[in-house]
Enzyme design. Structure first.
Site, PDB file in Angstrom:
ATOM      1  CG  HIS A 204       3.227   7.869   2.742  1.00 39.98           C
ATOM      2  ND1 HIS A 204       4.192   6.937   3.013  1.00 39.98           N
ATOM      3  CD2 HIS A 204       3.740   9.067   3.133  1.00 39.98           C
ATOM      4  CE1 HIS A 204       5.251   7.534   3.535  1.00 39.98           C
ATOM      5  NE2 HIS A 204       4.997   8.827   3.620  1.00 39.98           N
TER       6      HIS A 204
ATOM      7  CD  GLU B  93       4.984   8.555  -1.029  1.00 40.25           C
ATOM      8  OE1 GLU B  93       5.630   9.342  -1.737  1.00 40.25           O
ATOM      9  OE2 GLU B  93       4.225   8.929  -0.121  1.00 40.25           O
TER      10      GLU B  93
ATOM     11  CB  ILE C 186      -0.950  -0.054   1.215  1.00 36.22           C
ATOM     12  CG1 ILE C 186      -1.958  -1.197   1.029  1.00 36.22           C
ATOM     13  CG2 ILE C 186      -1.677   1.273   1.418  1.00 36.22           C
ATOM     14  CD1 ILE C 186      -2.675  -1.613   2.293  1.00 36.22           C
ATOM     15  CG  ASP C 187       4.407   3.370   2.553  1.00 33.59           C
ATOM     16  OD1 ASP C 187       3.758   4.417   2.409  1.00 33.59           O
ATOM     17  OD2 ASP C 187       5.410   3.298   3.284  1.00 33.59           O
ATOM     18  CG  ASP C 188       6.588   0.510  -2.687  1.00 32.09           C
ATOM     19  OD1 ASP C 188       7.456   0.988  -3.418  1.00 32.09           O
ATOM     20  OD2 ASP C 188       6.839  -0.088  -1.631  1.00 32.09           O
TER      21      ASP C 188
END
Length: 696
Positions: free
Chosen positions: A479, A408, A403-405
């Site tokens: 993010h 971003e 999810i973080d990638d």
């Protein structure tokens, strides 16, 4: 000296009349800090562009600790494929990382760590180092003082058990039959985080076989009492979780002696199939070292020979994880981070002022589009009806997008004027939809899974190697909120739930815990820009408290730093040697909050004064996190991409809207989230513009 158009200093022609350099009112003198920021940013930007691969990606080396290198040698010893050259180069690296007291740490400047020191010692002994050599004697003496092998973590003792240096009977038992536990049953494999389940499944196979390939030497010098090395720990009371699991472990040991043979055989077959199905296209498992080494051992025990394509691909993946230094050393990356590094670099260059259609940005976009994950992975166990989308961390990790990638990458792709906008829009839409579908029930987001919050897995005697579940975190949630706000969804109920959760998670001192970066500085650096982007006013109480915390934590030299010890001891929060990445995180938060003045300028000057000649920064400190405290990371590109981002925002303000974004939904009258008290008025805007504010 005069400043050129790109900010570099050029010698002034002494023959020129003085009047030529006189500043008129139409050409105001640029403040010194602004000039320094321009010069520093120009060098850093040029260096960053120069690091881009011709196919579009960036990747910095990912440093961890010497257990990766020691275990690589032990793996090759177990499989019978260790070479003298690999051993020599790896041993040279391990020796170079040894402290003066004979020990090894898990991060730069960190305290000595027992399990790491034991594994490094064994690897050096395997390489032929004499136990009586001074560096070895210092290590073994310290190991004994700390309790010897008996006091090491379970994973270290598993490695030793493979060679007969520790008895399997004195290790926690985890049978392969756990593969049959249904999803709604406690301690099924999907109650573990993805990195843990990928490690545990092959280890159940190893535990069932209990192989021993006798090592070429003894390790008596690493026991406190070689005549009685196996200390017995008292069993905790039955009414405690520790007591319950210790008794369960005894029962499982009895079962190991008399398993239901047909069930055990079926479990091993199922586990082997599960492992093979999750091998990535590059031969690795999950893109990380622990699942890969144990998967290779497990499959080898299940009958896969070294020439089998699965085994050959797995070993080839380790070759790609190998770094060879100019000094002739050899060390292993625990993981590789090209998608993460590329999207952060793309954002940084856009913030630095590169045109949206710059070739570097377009090539990075093309590469990222090719990395979109369109297959269903383990996340679909919890979200069976959710369409695939998003991005992973590594070159090839389609089983585990994160999810973080994804958040971003979406933010990065929105900054580019690509010749095929429809293609970009389709990928970002799929990514956003996937992330929204991965929201946990508390309103926040984790890294890989949904509602992976059970506390039971961490209580297993088997699980003492770090965090084994994947609960939501403030940095990932921030993010996502920032991504949703940029997509015009600040008013979406799902976004508001995320904001509510962030406000409730703020620490009493005004900071946020940083799960994937060190630590509270990373948390604040992630959350404040997201909250402002989502519409919270700069004078909101939560924002003001965070600004006050950062102001208080600024070092005397003007920078910010935080040591990994803050994960163990809150008194270390915001304390540590100033680093480029952490200084940039602090500046990103302060700038988003509308701050200007001496606190910000001192941070910018610190970046300017510490920049190296080639345009980057020296940062041996570890500012990334795998498992808080237990597994620390030095992302070698952090020292460059985040200062470029911070300096770009200092000079140019927050990101400008790309073509078409201005027409997206905005709701300037959004109500304040309920998660934090505030006497401030309602948010004034959805996407704040600080353009020009830094040009003073």
């Amino acid at each position: 000296m005069t400043a050129s158009a790109d900010g570099r200093l050029e010698p002034q022609n002494e023959a020129e009349p003085a009047a030529e350099s006189t500043t008129t009112q139409s050409q105001p003198v640029e403040p010194e800090t602004t000039r320094l920021a321009r010069e520093t940013l120009a060098k850093a930007t040029a260096h960053l562009i120069g690091l881009q691969d011709e196919t579009g990606w960036w990747k910095g080396n990912l440093e961890t600790n010497v257990t990766m290198d020691a275990e690589d040698l032990l793996l090759r010893q177990f499989l019978g494929i260790r070479t003298e050259e690999q051993t020599r180069a790896t041993a040279d690296w391990i020796r170079s990382q040894q402290g003066a007291d004979g020990t090894w740490a898990t991060f730069y400047g960190g305290p000595s760590e027992l399990s790491t020191t034991v594994e490094a010692y064994v690897a050096l002994k395997l390489a032929g180092d004499d136990p009586e050599a001074p560096h070895m004697k210092r290590a073994s003496r310290w190991i004994r003082e700390q309790g010897g092998i008996a006091a090491t973590r379970v994973f270290t003792r598993i490695w030793l058990a493979l060679f007969g240096w520790w008895p399997w009977e004195r290790l926690p038992e985890l049978p392969p039959e756990v593969i049959f536990l249904p999803r709604n049953f406690p301690l099924n494999i999907y109650s573990f985080g993805c990195w843990a389940r990928q490690t545990i499944v092959p280890l159940t196979v190893v535990s069932a076989h209990r192989p021993v390939r006798p090592g070429p030497f003894a390790l008596d010098e690493l026991h406190t009492d070689p005549a009685n090395p196996y200390r017995t720990r008292p069993t905790a009371p039955a009414y405690t979780w520790d007591g319950f699991f210790h008794r369960l472990d005894k029962a499982l040991h009895y079962y190991h002696k008399m398993p239901v043979k047909s069930l055990r055989r079926l479990a091993l077959q199922q586990a082997g199939r599960w492992i093979v199905e999750r091998q990535e296209a590059d031969g690795c498992w999950g893109g990380i070292q622990p699942p890969a080494v144990y998967s290779l051992i497990a499959l080898h025990l299940l009958g896969y020979d070294m020439d089998h394509p699965v085994m050959k691909a797995g070993l080839a993946a380790f070759d790609r994880f190998t770094v060879h230094t100019d000094e002739g050393h050899r060390w292993i990356e625990a993981c590789q981070s090209p998608v993460w590094d590329t999207c952060l670099a793309l954002i940084a260059l856009a913030d630095a002022g590169l045109p949206a259609d710059h070739d570097s940005l377009v090539r990075a976009t093309d590469w990222l589009l090719g990395e979109e994950v369109l297959r269903r992975g383990d996340w679909a166990v919890q979200r069976p009806d959710l369409p695939a989308g998003g991005w992973a961390f590594e070159f090839d990790n389609d089983n585990y997008p994160d999810i973080d990638d994804t958040a971003e990458v979406v933010l990065a792709l929105r900054r580019v004027a690509h010749p095929e906008p429809g293609k970009v829009a389709g990928a970002t839409r799929r990514g956003i939809d996937w992330v929204l579908g991965m929201q946990s029930k508390n309103g926040a987001w984790a890294a890989f899974d949904v509602d992976n919050t059970s506390t039971l897995p961490n209580k297993l005697p088997f699980c003492d190697f770090g965090e084994v579940v994947d609960p939501p975190s403030a940095d990932v949630t921030a993010h996502v909120v920032e991504m949703l706000a940029a997509d015009g969804k600040a008013g979406d109920p799902r976004t508001r739930r995320g904001i509510d959760w962030l406000l409730k998670e703020q620490e009493e001192d005004g900071s946020w815990f940083g799960r994937w970066g060190t630590n509270y500085v990373y948390g604040v650096g992630s959350v404040v820009p997201a909250l402002v982007a989502a519409g919270l006013p700069e004078d909101h109480r939560s924002i003001r408290r965070a600004v006050a915390w950062l102001t208080e934590k600024q070092n005397a030299d003007g920078g910010w730093g935080e040591d990994m010890r803050s994960y163990q001891d809150k008194s270390w929060a915001g304390r540590g040697t100033s680093t480029a990445s952490q200084t940039a995180w602090a500046l990103m938060a302060l700038l988003a909050a509308g701050e200007s003045g001496e606190v910000v300028d001192r941070g910018v000057r610190w970046l300017a004064q510490t920049q190296l000649a080639e345009g980057t920064w020296d940062e041996p400190e570890f500012t990334g996190t795998g498992f808080p405290w237990d597994f620390s990371i030095n992302y070698n590109l952090y020292r460059l991409v985040f200062p470029v981002t911070a300096l770009g925002r200092y000079l140019h303000g927050t990101p400008h809207l790309t073509p078409g974004e201005a027409d997206r939904e905005t709701r300037p009258g959004l109500p304040l989230p309920t998660g934090g008290a505030s006497d401030a008025p309602a948010p004034r805007r959805l996407l704040p513009s600080l353009a020009g504010r830094r040009l003073r």
